[in-house]
Motif scaffolding. Structure first.
Motif, PDB file in Angstrom:
ATOM      1  N   HIS A  16       3.868   3.569  -1.925  1.00 42.78           N
ATOM      2  CA  HIS A  16       4.216   3.978  -3.878  1.00 42.78           C
ATOM      3  C   HIS A  16       4.272   5.453  -3.854  1.00 42.78           C
ATOM      4  O   HIS A  16       4.308   5.939  -2.671  1.00 42.78           O
ATOM      5  CB  HIS A  16       3.335   3.529  -4.824  1.00 42.78           C
ATOM      6  N   ARG A  17       6.153   5.825  -3.970  1.00 42.65           N
ATOM      7  CA  ARG A  17       6.239   6.919  -4.099  1.00 42.65           C
ATOM      8  C   ARG A  17       5.824   7.334  -5.133  1.00 42.65           C
ATOM      9  O   ARG A  17       5.959   6.890  -6.141  1.00 42.65           O
ATOM     10  CB  ARG A  17       7.850   7.176  -3.697  1.00 42.65           C
ATOM     11  N   LEU A  18       5.199   8.610  -5.747  1.00 40.09           N
ATOM     12  CA  LEU A  18       4.410   9.584  -6.747  1.00 40.09           C
ATOM     13  C   LEU A  18       5.888  10.158  -7.324  1.00 40.09           C
ATOM     14  O   LEU A  18       7.131  10.963  -6.585  1.00 40.09           O
ATOM     15  CB  LEU A  18       3.631  10.148  -6.519  1.00 40.09           C
ATOM     16  N   PRO A  19       6.179  10.078  -8.611  1.00 36.83           N
ATOM     17  CA  PRO A  19       6.923  11.571  -8.794  1.00 36.83           C
ATOM     18  C   PRO A  19       7.141  12.943  -8.409  1.00 36.83           C
ATOM     19  O   PRO A  19       8.046  13.159  -8.031  1.00 36.83           O
ATOM     20  CB  PRO A  19       6.092  11.172 -10.531  1.00 36.83           C
ATOM     21  N   ASP A  20       6.486  13.250  -7.410  1.00 37.65           N
ATOM     22  CA  ASP A  20       6.021  15.033  -7.295  1.00 37.65           C
ATOM     23  C   ASP A  20       6.780  13.973  -5.571  1.00 37.65           C
ATOM     24  O   ASP A  20       7.070  15.750  -4.492  1.00 37.65           O
ATOM     25  CB  ASP A  20       5.324  15.491  -7.205  1.00 37.65           C
ATOM     26  N   GLY A  21       7.081  13.486  -4.786  1.00 41.44           N
ATOM     27  CA  GLY A  21       7.346  12.832  -3.387  1.00 41.44           C
ATOM     28  C   GLY A  21       6.425  12.744  -3.017  1.00 41.44           C
ATOM     29  O   GLY A  21       7.057  11.751  -1.844  1.00 41.44           O
ATOM     30  N   ARG A  22       5.281  12.752  -3.249  1.00 41.08           N
ATOM     31  CA  ARG A  22       4.825  12.442  -2.051  1.00 41.08           C
ATOM     32  C   ARG A  22       4.485  10.485  -1.891  1.00 41.08           C
ATOM     33  O   ARG A  22       4.361   9.830  -2.962  1.00 41.08           O
ATOM     34  CB  ARG A  22       2.804  12.783  -2.412  1.00 41.08           C
ATOM     35  N   THR A  23       4.275   9.982  -0.701  1.00 40.17           N
ATOM     36  CA  THR A  23       3.745   8.745  -0.868  1.00 40.17           C
ATOM     37  C   THR A  23       2.531   8.616  -0.806  1.00 40.17           C
ATOM     38  O   THR A  23       1.642   9.225  -0.417  1.00 40.17           O
ATOM     39  CB  THR A  23       4.520   7.364   0.271  1.00 40.17           C
ATOM     40  N   VAL A  24       1.935   7.704  -1.324  1.00 42.98           N
ATOM     41  CA  VAL A  24       0.289   6.782  -1.589  1.00 42.98           C
ATOM     42  C   VAL A  24       0.578   4.912  -0.909  1.00 42.98           C
ATOM     43  O   VAL A  24       1.129   4.713  -1.104  1.00 42.98           O
ATOM     44  CB  VAL A  24      -0.304   6.586  -2.925  1.00 42.98           C
ATOM     45  N   THR A  25      -0.205   4.990  -0.066  1.00 44.85           N
ATOM     46  CA  THR A  25      -0.342   4.161   0.576  1.00 44.85           C
ATOM     47  C   THR A  25      -1.415   2.521   0.616  1.00 44.85           C
ATOM     48  O   THR A  25      -2.214   3.284   0.006  1.00 44.85           O
ATOM     49  CB  THR A  25      -0.935   3.785   2.638  1.00 44.85           C
ATOM     50  N   TYR A  26      -1.243   1.603   0.386  1.00 45.05           N
ATOM     51  CA  TYR A  26      -2.741   0.824  -0.420  1.00 45.05           C
ATOM     52  C   TYR A  26      -2.666  -0.825  -0.246  1.00 45.05           C
ATOM     53  O   TYR A  26      -1.182  -1.115   0.238  1.00 45.05           O
ATOM     54  CB  TYR A  26      -2.640   1.142  -1.693  1.00 45.05           C
ATOM     55  N   VAL A  27      -3.782  -1.203  -0.071  1.00 46.17           N
ATOM     56  CA  VAL A  27      -3.610  -2.232   0.310  1.00 46.17           C
ATOM     57  C   VAL A  27      -3.667  -3.761  -0.775  1.00 46.17           C
ATOM     58  O   VAL A  27      -4.133  -3.136  -2.104  1.00 46.17           O
ATOM     59  CB  VAL A  27      -5.355  -2.874   0.484  1.00 46.17           C
ATOM     60  N   ARG A  28      -2.621  -4.337  -0.872  1.00 51.16           N
ATOM     61  CA  ARG A  28      -1.962  -5.271  -1.802  1.00 51.16           C
ATOM     62  C   ARG A  28      -3.399  -6.259  -2.393  1.00 51.16           C
ATOM     63  O   ARG A  28      -3.933  -5.962  -1.506  1.00 51.16           O
ATOM     64  CB  ARG A  28      -1.072  -6.113  -1.121  1.00 51.16           C
TER      65      ARG A  28
END
Length: 111
Positions: A16-28
């Motif tokens: 998921h891309r955050l508004p500040d440009g960072r990305t977060v990876t998560y488990v579905r």
């Protein structure tokens, strides 16, 4: 990402891309499997003083596989399974493929 014995090991991940440009990876999200679709190894009758982690160690060779017994018995709360006299299904995990039973630790299966 997760230990080999984790119920989350085979889940796909997403980013998921955050508004500040960072990305977060998560488990579905993980859904409970349908017990009738799991490969039944045997049943275990709960006796007084049994705990799910001890049953998993005795039946599967690893106490951390208690989640596998919970899945096989469609339990969200594992404590509901340790009732004296209850018959628990001992199965392979949903992610196990054909021939997976031969990969189990020798002597871990009683029967």
């Amino acid at each position: 990402m997760f230990a080999l014995t984790s119920r989350y090991r085979s889940l796909p991940t997403a980013t998921h891309r955050l508004p500040d440009g960072r990305t977060v990876t998560y488990v579905r999200r993980r859904f409970l499997p349908h017990p009738e679709e799991l490969t039944l190894l045997r049943e275990h009758v709960v006796t007084a003083g049994d705990r799910l982690d001890r049953i998993a160690f005795a039946e599967l060779g690893d106490a951390e596989l208690a989640w596998q017994i919970a899945d096989a018995n469609r339990a969200v709360d594992p404590d509901e399974l340790a009732v004296t006299g209850r018959r628990l299904r001992i199965t392979l995990p949903a992610t196990a493929g054909p021939g997976a039973a031969s990969l189990l630790v020798p002597g871990a299966l009683n029967g």
